[in-house]
Design a protein around this motif. Sequence first.
Motif, short mmCIF file in Angstrom:
data_model
loop_
_atom_site.label_atom_id
_atom_site.label_comp_id
_atom_site.label_asym_id
_atom_site.label_seq_id
_atom_site.Cartn_x
_atom_site.Cartn_y
_atom_site.Cartn_z
N GLY A 481 32.80 -49.25 20.65
CA GLY A 481 32.27 -48.36 19.61
C GLY A 481 31.01 -48.74 18.91
N ILE A 482 30.77 -50.03 18.78
CA ILE A 482 29.33 -50.28 18.58
C ILE A 482 28.35 -50.01 19.62
N PHE A 483 28.56 -50.27 20.64
CA PHE A 483 27.69 -49.86 21.74
C PHE A 483 27.41 -48.37 21.84
N TYR A 484 28.37 -47.62 22.04
CA TYR A 484 28.18 -46.02 22.11
C TYR A 484 27.16 -45.83 20.69
N ASN A 485 27.74 -45.97 19.53
CA ASN A 485 26.92 -45.54 18.33
C ASN A 485 25.47 -46.07 18.31
N PHE A 486 25.23 -47.50 18.96
CA PHE A 486 23.91 -47.69 19.02
C PHE A 486 23.22 -46.78 20.00
N MET A 487 23.67 -46.87 21.24
CA MET A 487 22.94 -45.96 22.12
C MET A 487 22.73 -44.37 21.41
N SER A 488 23.60 -44.08 20.53
CA SER A 488 23.47 -42.54 20.02
C SER A 488 22.25 -42.38 19.11
N LEU A 489 21.46 -43.80 18.80
CA LEU A 489 20.55 -43.65 17.92
C LEU A 489 19.35 -43.15 18.59
N GLY A 490 19.51 -43.04 19.99
CA GLY A 490 18.25 -42.39 20.89
C GLY A 490 18.02 -40.98 20.42
N ASN A 491 19.06 -40.23 19.90
CA ASN A 491 19.01 -38.83 19.39
C ASN A 491 18.24 -38.68 18.44
N PRO A 492 18.40 -39.36 17.17
CA PRO A 492 17.57 -39.05 15.88
C PRO A 492 16.15 -39.67 16.02
N LEU A 493 16.09 -40.84 16.86
CA LEU A 493 14.98 -41.32 17.18
C LEU A 493 13.91 -40.62 17.98
N GLY A 494 14.40 -39.83 18.95
CA GLY A 494 13.86 -38.71 19.64
C GLY A 494 13.26 -37.68 18.82
N ALA A 495 14.27 -36.96 17.92
CA ALA A 495 13.91 -36.00 17.18
C ALA A 495 12.92 -36.36 16.06
N PHE A 496 12.64 -37.63 15.56
CA PHE A 496 11.83 -37.77 14.67
C PHE A 496 10.46 -37.84 15.17
N LEU A 497 10.53 -38.81 16.63
CA LEU A 497 9.10 -38.94 17.25
C LEU A 497 8.50 -37.83 17.88
N PHE A 498 9.42 -36.98 18.44
CA PHE A 498 9.03 -35.81 19.54
C PHE A 498 8.92 -34.52 18.83
N SER A 499 9.97 -34.36 17.92
CA SER A 499 10.08 -32.80 17.30
C SER A 499 9.33 -32.98 15.76
N GLY A 500 9.88 -34.02 15.13
CA GLY A 500 9.13 -33.91 13.86
C GLY A 500 7.59 -34.45 13.92
N LEU A 501 7.03 -35.31 14.51
CA LEU A 501 5.83 -35.82 14.61
C LEU A 501 5.06 -34.97 15.66
N LEU A 502 5.31 -35.00 16.86
CA LEU A 502 4.62 -34.54 17.97
C LEU A 502 4.62 -33.01 18.06
N ALA A 503 5.75 -32.29 18.20
CA ALA A 503 5.71 -30.76 18.42
C ALA A 503 5.33 -30.03 17.03
N GLY A 504 5.74 -30.80 15.80
CA GLY A 504 5.27 -30.16 14.55
C GLY A 504 4.02 -29.95 14.42
N TYR A 505 3.32 -31.26 14.45
CA TYR A 505 1.74 -31.46 14.49
C TYR A 505 1.10 -30.32 15.42
N ILE A 506 1.63 -30.42 16.82
CA ILE A 506 0.63 -29.63 17.75
C ILE A 506 0.84 -28.19 17.43
N TYR A 507 2.02 -27.79 16.81
CA TYR A 507 2.32 -26.25 16.45
C TYR A 507 1.61 -25.95 15.19
N ASP A 508 1.54 -26.84 14.26
CA ASP A 508 0.74 -26.51 12.99
C ASP A 508 -0.64 -26.34 13.44
#
Length: 578
Positions: A481-508
């Motif tokens: 359970g701990i390992f699975y949920n730690f790996m799942s942090l890759g999803n919000p981390l990727g959303a923040f870095l590549f969606s919130g910062l990269l894609a949003g900045y380039i789009y604007d």
Amino acid sequence: MLGSSMANLKAGTRPPWLGLGAAVWVQIASGNAYNFPLYSHSLKSVMGFNQHQLTMLGVANDIGENVGLLPGIACNKFPPWIVLSIGSFACFLGYGVLWLAVSRTVLNLPYWLLWLSLCVATNSSAWLSTAVLVTNMRNFPVSRGTVAGILKGYAGLSAAVFTEIYSTILRKSSSNLLMFLSFGVPILCFLMMYFVRACTPTFGADSTEHGHFLFIQVASVVLGLYVLTTTILDPILHFSAEISYAILVGMVVLLMAPLAIPVKMTICPSRINQPEMPNQPVASSEETLQGEGNADKTEPLLTSSESSTYLGSFREGDEALEVAMLLAVGEGAVKKKRRPRRGEDFKFTEAVVKADFWLLFLVYFTGVGSGVTVLNNLAQIGIAQGVHSTTILLSLFGFCNFIGRLGGGVVSEHFVRSKLVPRTMWMTCTQMIMVITYLLFASAIDGTLYAATALLGICYGVQFSIMIPTVSELFGLKHFGIFYNFMSLGNPLGAFLFSGLLAGYIYDTEAAKQQGLSLLSSSISCIGPNCFRLTFLVLAGLCGAGSVASIVLTKRIWPVYQMLYGRGSFRLPQTSNH
């Protein structure tokens, strides 16, 4: 706590299947975080939020859904019903506050309270999903890939199920939806939690078990096609209220399909006798088989020749030192105590110092982090390429995501048993396809948008269904359970870095260039392939790096899968005393 819970394991062949059928319903309920687009517009208008404030609420939605370290720890200390109860309470509390705001029952609730409430509400999905996933992985330890694919596949369909309920029963009311989430999800979990429980696992796999899994997989595919078809046809044919309710009833019947297996076992008990597989060694996951009372037993000094051949590749220390230790143990001079090897049960602190752990996290992060970037911006991507109605795009991505989750579990399970191919091989293949897919998105060639979206949905779904059994096979089920949920942090981390910062900045930036406005005042839409072209090229490079990392990981863990599946069926490794 574990010792006492293991003493009360539910025995028999029927309870695990009953638990899996109940888990499907809980897994659907755990997709409540996917409903944010259905009520976000009402939250924005009622509370008077601007787009930036609404975007930050979306971040709260992603954080709550994916931060599950506490549920991972709790599922090792408490029975599933307690974990499900905590998730149900979080759902009631969080969505209840949001309902009070949207229904105007309570006026002028502060923004920080709504942000925190949304975190708590969507964090319920982490508790619910962890409880059913961990429990069923332990109940079916020799079919981990298949079970993970089924459960995560149904999770991928939850958005479509909630949308059907929202459109039919709730009459597209955001207030009614939030009330349904506040009360309906907890009630469902309380009804199902008795059946989601630890059961005595069986290690014999026969045609009957294979047929049961196949039935659930076919039923889930039929459900996915059913929901996709009705979603596409509804705006075209304008279904009447009676037809809509009939469609909803059909969906509920298909959701109940997995429960047909324990019903069949009750009616025809003589057909489900499963013999134990011979020569099965003692499992490494004590809480699944023995409880912690047997943890002091030393492992046998002599094993089969085949096992010895494979285990030789696991030794991480000097061979001479290992031989000396074995001699000392044999003479009674010392009690054997060593660090676990890959395939055995690790503690979290033991796993985080392993290269394989971080390689798997990197591969998963590049796959889901890039995929969620496209998912979060799919509406804007469609508009930029001239597709103004994105309903079909979203439905297509969701259905293909489901196919990827289900198919990834099925395909990896087949090849790992028949060819000893590590599951991560399929992460490698799909990330290579994702590179091509992102280049298709960047090219913006007419007619490729739907094909690229479908391909990406499949590849994105595969990442989920492969990571889950892989982390359990490398580092054990004891702290899964701990390992699975730690790996799942890759999803919000990727959303923040590549969606919130990269894609949003380039789009604007591109939108500002098109309109001749300053970046800060650019809140208009961007049209044309340049809006996301650079983002797609970066994502293609990211998945290229992920493919290389996956190749390295696959080569490193190949001996693990030879040891686990070398005899044609799953063999749990010997218990390590550490």
